[in-house]
Design an enzyme around this catalytic site. Structure first.
Site, short mmCIF file in Angstrom:
data_model
loop_
_atom_site.label_atom_id
_atom_site.label_comp_id
_atom_site.label_asym_id
_atom_site.label_seq_id
_atom_site.Cartn_x
_atom_site.Cartn_y
_atom_site.Cartn_z
N LYS A 259 81.43 -32.34 -39.83
CA LYS A 259 81.01 -33.08 -41.03
C LYS A 259 79.76 -32.59 -41.29
CE LYS A 259 84.78 -35.33 -40.53
NZ LYS A 259 85.36 -36.50 -40.27
C1 LIG Z 1 86.43 -37.47 -39.93
C2 LIG Z 1 86.98 -38.35 -40.70
C3 LIG Z 1 87.38 -39.85 -40.39
C4 LIG Z 1 87.06 -40.35 -38.80
O1 LIG Z 1 85.89 -40.00 -38.21
P1 LIG Z 1 85.56 -39.71 -36.81
O2 LIG Z 1 84.07 -39.74 -36.51
O3 LIG Z 1 86.24 -38.29 -36.42
O4 LIG Z 1 86.18 -40.95 -36.08
C5 LIG Z 1 87.76 -40.57 -41.26
N1 LIG Z 1 88.09 -40.28 -42.53
C6 LIG Z 1 87.95 -39.10 -42.90
C7 LIG Z 1 88.21 -38.75 -44.34
C8 LIG Z 1 87.38 -38.13 -42.01
O5 LIG Z 1 87.30 -36.85 -42.67
#
Ligand SMILES: *Cc1c(COP(=O)(O)O)cnc(C)c1O
Length: 390
Positions: free
Chosen positions: A187
């Protein structure tokens, strides 16, 4: 085909500097490892950045979404509307609370959830909407808020892709009832694993804090009894979803670099768009006039009617060139677990069709210009060798 790259280029990757490392080491040498001062500082920094009153950090983004569903009062049989074109976590969090995810199809241009479909899916059991700012492009928050207000629904925005994005001049994270960001390494910024909910609502904030720590409180105002200074109460079933100070120190240090990361992503996006926009075999991603996306992912849609190859062949040809391609996402309702729950193909035809034609190209702030040019060369070469002659 000639080989464009000798080394593999991943689709996403974190950027860690010495100052990030130093901040983590400071925590390791301090008295607190788990939820201590660094978590509070990180929460405050994120709230300040997005312009929300509160932020509550969690061990990961999925746990944060679970907390938001709890705080919104989702329970057995409650329906929650979300998009099928997302990571499973956006819908799983509803199942954790015994709720029922309802998938509303996407807009074919933005790939975001279509507000008109949301309206059609609302029943007397609907309690909340979980829109996803897919690839970093904010959903139509104004329209979604209007629908939510009219039907008394809570909006939990899944902004895992959209830290740093803006909607009509305001930062994503300051608009919906609750907004979730993830700090997974692919991210915008990372804390290793980590997530956060931003909100202006004190009641939600208090529930989230208690939920992430077993449902336990020591807050004198909330206690039903009080046996003495050692006393605490577990008032509902919560979880251990706490973020550590080690994670928070990394997250806070990374946050200082967020605007730079987003700017770098935008310069790469422009190079990709300039190179691909004239090719009839592909469609470049939607970009609104205000340039409000924070560009987590760059997704090209291949028009397979103009190609002698399907998506799989194109994907594999790019992989052979050491380009780390990906697909975001397999529509959630088509995952085997969801199919077993009774979801069927056909409930979201636009998302299902888009899924068959999309490929995610590498995009991360530390990409060099050569990396970007390699991707462009590989895509053009693959199209050239698979295009239909008319
Ligand atoms: C990465 C992601 C999540 C979950 O996040 P984590 O920190 O990996 O648990 C939820 N929704 C979307 C759209 C994502 O890309």
């Amino acid at each position: 085909m000639s080989n464009i790259r000798d080394t593999y280029l991943p689709y996403g990757k974190q950027w860690i500097d010495d100052d990030d490392i130093n901040e983590v080491v400071k925590v390791l040498k301090s008295n607190y490892l788990t939820t201590g001062p660094a978590v509070s500082e990180f929460e405050e920094a994120v709230a300040n950045y997005v312009g929300s009153k509160y932020a509550v950090a969690f061990s990961n983004g999925t746990a944060a979404l679970h907390g938001a569903c709890f705080a919104a009062g989702i329970s057995n049989g409650d329906e929650v509307i979300t998009t099928p074109l997302t990571f499973a976590a956006s819908a799983n969090c509803v199942l954790y609370q015994g709720g029922v995810p309802v998938f509303a199809d996407i807009d074919p241009h933005t790939y975001n959830i279509d507000p008109e479909v949301i309206e059609r899916k609302i029943t007397s059991k609907t309690k909340a909407i979980i829109p996803v700012d897919f690839t970093g492009q904010p959903v139509n928050l104004e329209k979604i808020k209007e629908i939510a207000d009219k039907n008394n629904l809570v909006v939990i925005e899944d902004a895992a892709h959209a830290l740093g994005a803006t909607y009509k001049g305001e930062k994503v994270g300051s608009i919906s009832d609750m907004t979730m960001f993830s700090f997974h390494p692919v991210k915008h910024i990372t804390s290793g694993e980590g997530g956060i909910i931003t909100t202006d609502n004190k009641e939600y904030r208090d529930k989230l804090v208690q939920f992430r720590s077993h449902g336990i409180t020591r807050d004198a105002d909330k206690l039903v009894e009080n046996h003495g200074p050692w006393y605490y109460e577990m008032q509902f079933l919560g979880y251990n979803y706490r973020m550590t100070d080690i994670q928070a120190a990394l997250g806070k240090s990374q946050l200082m670099k967020l605007d730079k990361f987003v700017e770098l992503r935008k310069t790469m996006i422009e190079k990709y768009n300039d190179s691909f926009k004239e090719l009839p075999q592909v469609k470049i991603p939607y970009q609104d006039a205000n340039g409000s996306s924070s560009w987590h992912l760059y997704i090209l849609r291949f028009d397979t009617s103009k190609l002698k190859a399907d998506r799989k062949e194109i994907f594999e040809a790019l992989q052979k060139q050491n380009i780390g391609v990906n697909v975001h996402y397999l529509p959630v309702h088509l995952l085997p677990y969801y199919k077993e729950l009774g979801y069927e193909k056909g409930i979201a035809p636009v998302a299902e069709e888009v899924y068959t034609e999309i490929i995610t190209l590498p995009l991360f702030p530390a990409m060099t210009d050569k990396d970007v040019q390699d991707v462009i060369k590989a895509v053009k070469q693959v199209i050239e060798s698979h295009k239909k002659l008319v």
